[in-house]
Write a protein that holds these residues in place. Structure first.
Motif, PDB file in Angstrom:
ATOM      1  N   PHE A 146      -3.236  -8.929  -3.124  1.00 47.59           N
ATOM      2  CA  PHE A 146      -3.643  -7.537  -3.286  1.00 47.59           C
ATOM      3  C   PHE A 146      -5.010  -7.502  -3.970  1.00 47.59           C
ATOM      4  O   PHE A 146      -5.155  -7.866  -5.135  1.00 47.59           O
ATOM      5  CB  PHE A 146      -2.624  -6.741  -4.097  1.00 47.59           C
ATOM      6  N   ALA A 147      -6.001  -7.067  -3.218  1.00 44.94           N
ATOM      7  CA  ALA A 147      -7.386  -6.974  -3.703  1.00 44.94           C
ATOM      8  C   ALA A 147      -8.117  -6.085  -2.705  1.00 44.94           C
ATOM      9  O   ALA A 147      -7.478  -5.333  -1.980  1.00 44.94           O
ATOM     10  CB  ALA A 147      -8.017  -8.355  -3.782  1.00 44.94           C
ATOM     11  N   ASP A 148      -9.434  -6.147  -2.647  1.00 46.79           N
ATOM     12  CA  ASP A 148     -10.165  -5.342  -1.663  1.00 46.79           C
ATOM     13  C   ASP A 148     -11.456  -6.062  -1.281  1.00 46.79           C
ATOM     14  O   ASP A 148     -12.033  -6.778  -2.106  1.00 46.79           O
ATOM     15  CB  ASP A 148     -10.493  -3.959  -2.223  1.00 46.79           C
ATOM     16  N   ILE A 149     -11.909  -5.837  -0.048  1.00 48.35           N
ATOM     17  CA  ILE A 149     -13.141  -6.501   0.394  1.00 48.35           C
ATOM     18  C   ILE A 149     -14.346  -6.031  -0.426  1.00 48.35           C
ATOM     19  O   ILE A 149     -15.354  -6.731  -0.490  1.00 48.35           O
ATOM     20  CB  ILE A 149     -13.425  -6.291   1.901  1.00 48.35           C
ATOM     21  N   LEU A 150     -14.238  -4.877  -1.074  1.00 47.16           N
ATOM     22  CA  LEU A 150     -15.399  -4.352  -1.816  1.00 47.16           C
ATOM     23  C   LEU A 150     -15.484  -4.918  -3.234  1.00 47.16           C
ATOM     24  O   LEU A 150     -16.390  -4.553  -3.998  1.00 47.16           O
ATOM     25  CB  LEU A 150     -15.368  -2.821  -1.829  1.00 47.16           C
TER      26      LEU A 150
ATOM     27  N   PHE B 261      -7.916   2.535  -8.695  1.00 50.89           N
ATOM     28  CA  PHE B 261      -7.569   1.496  -7.728  1.00 50.89           C
ATOM     29  C   PHE B 261      -8.137   0.140  -8.179  1.00 50.89           C
ATOM     30  O   PHE B 261      -7.495  -0.901  -8.058  1.00 50.89           O
ATOM     31  CB  PHE B 261      -8.096   1.880  -6.347  1.00 50.89           C
TER      32      PHE B 261
ATOM     33  N   ILE C 169      -0.142 -11.279   1.392  1.00 52.93           N
ATOM     34  CA  ILE C 169      -1.605 -11.226   1.312  1.00 52.93           C
ATOM     35  C   ILE C 169      -1.964 -10.701  -0.062  1.00 52.93           C
ATOM     36  O   ILE C 169      -1.430  -9.686  -0.521  1.00 52.93           O
ATOM     37  CB  ILE C 169      -2.253 -10.405   2.451  1.00 52.93           C
TER      38      ILE C 169
ATOM     39  N   PHE D 175     -13.278   4.446  -6.332  1.00 54.96           N
ATOM     40  CA  PHE D 175     -12.499   4.947  -5.200  1.00 54.96           C
ATOM     41  C   PHE D 175     -12.194   6.412  -5.448  1.00 54.96           C
ATOM     42  O   PHE D 175     -11.466   6.746  -6.369  1.00 54.96           O
ATOM     43  CB  PHE D 175     -11.223   4.118  -4.999  1.00 54.96           C
TER      44      PHE D 175
ATOM     45  N   GLY E 150       0.809  -1.225   0.000  1.00 61.88           N
ATOM     46  CA  GLY E 150       0.000   0.000   0.000  1.00 61.88           C
ATOM     47  C   GLY E 150       0.833   1.261   0.000  1.00 61.88           C
ATOM     48  O   GLY E 150       2.036   1.236  -0.264  1.00 61.88           O
ATOM     49  N   ARG E 151       0.153   2.343   0.349  1.00 62.78           N
ATOM     50  CA  ARG E 151       0.721   3.676   0.076  1.00 62.78           C
ATOM     51  C   ARG E 151       1.943   4.079   0.884  1.00 62.78           C
ATOM     52  O   ARG E 151       2.598   5.048   0.548  1.00 62.78           O
ATOM     53  CB  ARG E 151      -0.379   4.734   0.238  1.00 62.78           C
TER      54      ARG E 151
ATOM     55  N   PHE F 268      -8.437 -13.500   1.133  1.00 65.09           N
ATOM     56  CA  PHE F 268      -9.299 -12.878   2.144  1.00 65.09           C
ATOM     57  C   PHE F 268     -10.627 -12.430   1.551  1.00 65.09           C
ATOM     58  O   PHE F 268     -10.811 -12.380   0.335  1.00 65.09           O
ATOM     59  CB  PHE F 268      -8.608 -11.662   2.784  1.00 65.09           C
TER      60      PHE F 268
ATOM     61  N   HIS G  79      -4.357  -3.447  13.550  1.00 61.22           N
ATOM     62  CA  HIS G  79      -5.159  -2.995  12.409  1.00 61.22           C
ATOM     63  C   HIS G  79      -4.168  -2.707  11.290  1.00 61.22           C
ATOM     64  O   HIS G  79      -2.966  -2.839  11.495  1.00 61.22           O
ATOM     65  CB  HIS G  79      -5.985  -1.758  12.777  1.00 61.22           C
TER      66      HIS G  79
END
Ligand code: CP3
Length: 344
Positions: free
Chosen positions: A76-80, A47, A74, A92, A31-32, A143, A321
């Motif tokens: 690279f993707a997103d829960i959304l 994104f 992990i 995004f 990430g950033r 995930f 977190h």
């Protein structure tokens, strides 16, 4: 299962082995805060394009592993991506976070999981490539978001600290809300099983907004859907599952009863007080991401305390977190050294 794979330290901890040096990975490790991520991000249109272009998603997944030698990568993707695959518009907003077209009661009855596998096919391709490119000792983690957490974004159309829109919707439209949770449970099981078929070796479920669920609704909004996902995945795939109910407080005891392979502890959990109370095989966590920003003694003291509190039990070192954007890369390097020192 191939013998060599059983030797990966993360899998050993998840099976119940107490390792002298705990395995290490960090939530949001790609990430950033990484200059090499920002360089790729600047070149992409969006994104979503990063997540759905296997070449790029593979490279971003590998970046932190290459730099720090973490024990897991992990995906690279997103829960959304799940709402996106269910047909909800997702984008995004630069500097603001995710936006979705807010869901109506009618739109919920029209949601179908039929196209989820096809729309998320690039994610499975990324996983297949990663299994080929990752070194033998690095575990690949897939995930998904937990239904409540994903629903909070779907209903509000954006993130919110109190999940107000979803909480009100659940109370005023209980039938539509229950239907939404059911669709998310089924779509998430499909999605996770496909991740395992493509090569994911461990799964983590993010209940990032556990703290916003009223105590009397925790069972219905969160524990029950997560249990159905864990059971649904296990019926079709043999894979360790980590559950992360961020901010669950005393409800951690109820998440403990799900029977996941590991429970990920947030920054608010006092380790000395839970070690004896939780029955889940393996625990994960829970360094305060701000100590990683501060570095130096603030970081050292906490790493030593966590290692001491967790020594002699199955444990994976992680943050409480996700890593924050302003985290200095050198402090991550310091963390890796501290976690891997022989004596805690
Ligand atoms: O951990 C990793 O390195 C893997 C990738 C990953 C991302 N998001 C990439 C990402 C994972 C596991 C997630 C999970 C996720 N996504 C969660 C659960 C974990 C948590 O943080 O509580 C949630 C709630 C989301 C939804 C989401 N995606 C939000 C709220 C945001 C905006 C916040 C932010 O930091 O900008 C995102 C965007 C996002 N997901 C980014 C990354 C690297 C930043 C996007 C960018 O580069 O502009």
């Amino acid at each position: 299962m191939v013998g060599l794979e059983n030797d990966k330290v993360i899998l050993r901890a998840l099976r119940g082995e107490a390792l002298e040096v705990p395995p290490l990975w960090l939530m949001r490790q790609a990430g950033r805060y990484l200059p090499e991520y920002r360089a790729l991000r600047a070149k992409a249109k969006s994104f979503l394009e990063l997540c759905l272009t296997p070449d790029i998603a593979e490279e971003i997944t590998l970046q932190p592993v290459r730099r720090f030698g973490f024990d897991a990568a992990i995906l690279f993707a997103d829960i959304l991506l799940v709402p996106y695959a269910l047909g909800q518009k997702l984008w995004f907003q630069e500097g603001e976070g995710p936006r979705l077209e807010p869901l109506t009661v009618d739109a919920i009855s029209g949601l179908t999981r039929a196209e989820v596998p096809e729309r998320l096919a690039p994610v499975f391709e990324t996983i297949r490539r990663l299994r080929k490119s990752l070194a033998g000792e690095t575990t690949l983690i897939g995930f998904a978001g937990a239904p409540w957490t994903v629903a909070t974004y779907m209903i509000a159309g954006a993130g919110s600290d109190d999940s107000a829109a979803a909480r009100l919707f659940a109370l005023k439209e209980p039938k539509a809300f229950a239907r939404l949770i059911d669709v998310l449970v089924d779509a998430t099981v499909d999605y996770l099983v496909a991740q395992v078929s493509a090569g994911a070796e461990v799964l983590q479920l993010f209940e990032s907004w556990a703290a916003t669920i009223p105590a009397e609704s925790v069972a219905v909004y969160s524990i029950d859907p997560l249990t159905r996902i864990v059971e649904g995945v296990r019926a079709k795939a043999s894979v360790p599952i980590i559950v992360f109910p961020r901010g669950a407080g005393s409800n951690y005891l109820r998440y403990d009863a799900i029977g996941a392979d590991a429970l990920s502890l947030d920054t608010h959990v006092l380790l000395d007080s839970v070690v004896g109370a939780l029955k889940t095989t393996c625990l994960q966590g829970n360094l305060d991401p701000f100590r990683l920003i501060a570095g130096g003694k603030a970081l050292e003291d906490s790493v030593r305390h966590i290692r001491r509190a967790m020594s002699g039990r199955p444990f994976i070192f992680n943050l409480g977190h996700g890593i924050r954007q302003e985290t200095p890369v050198e402090h991550v390097q310091q963390l890796v050294r501290l976690v891997r020192e022989k004596a805690a």
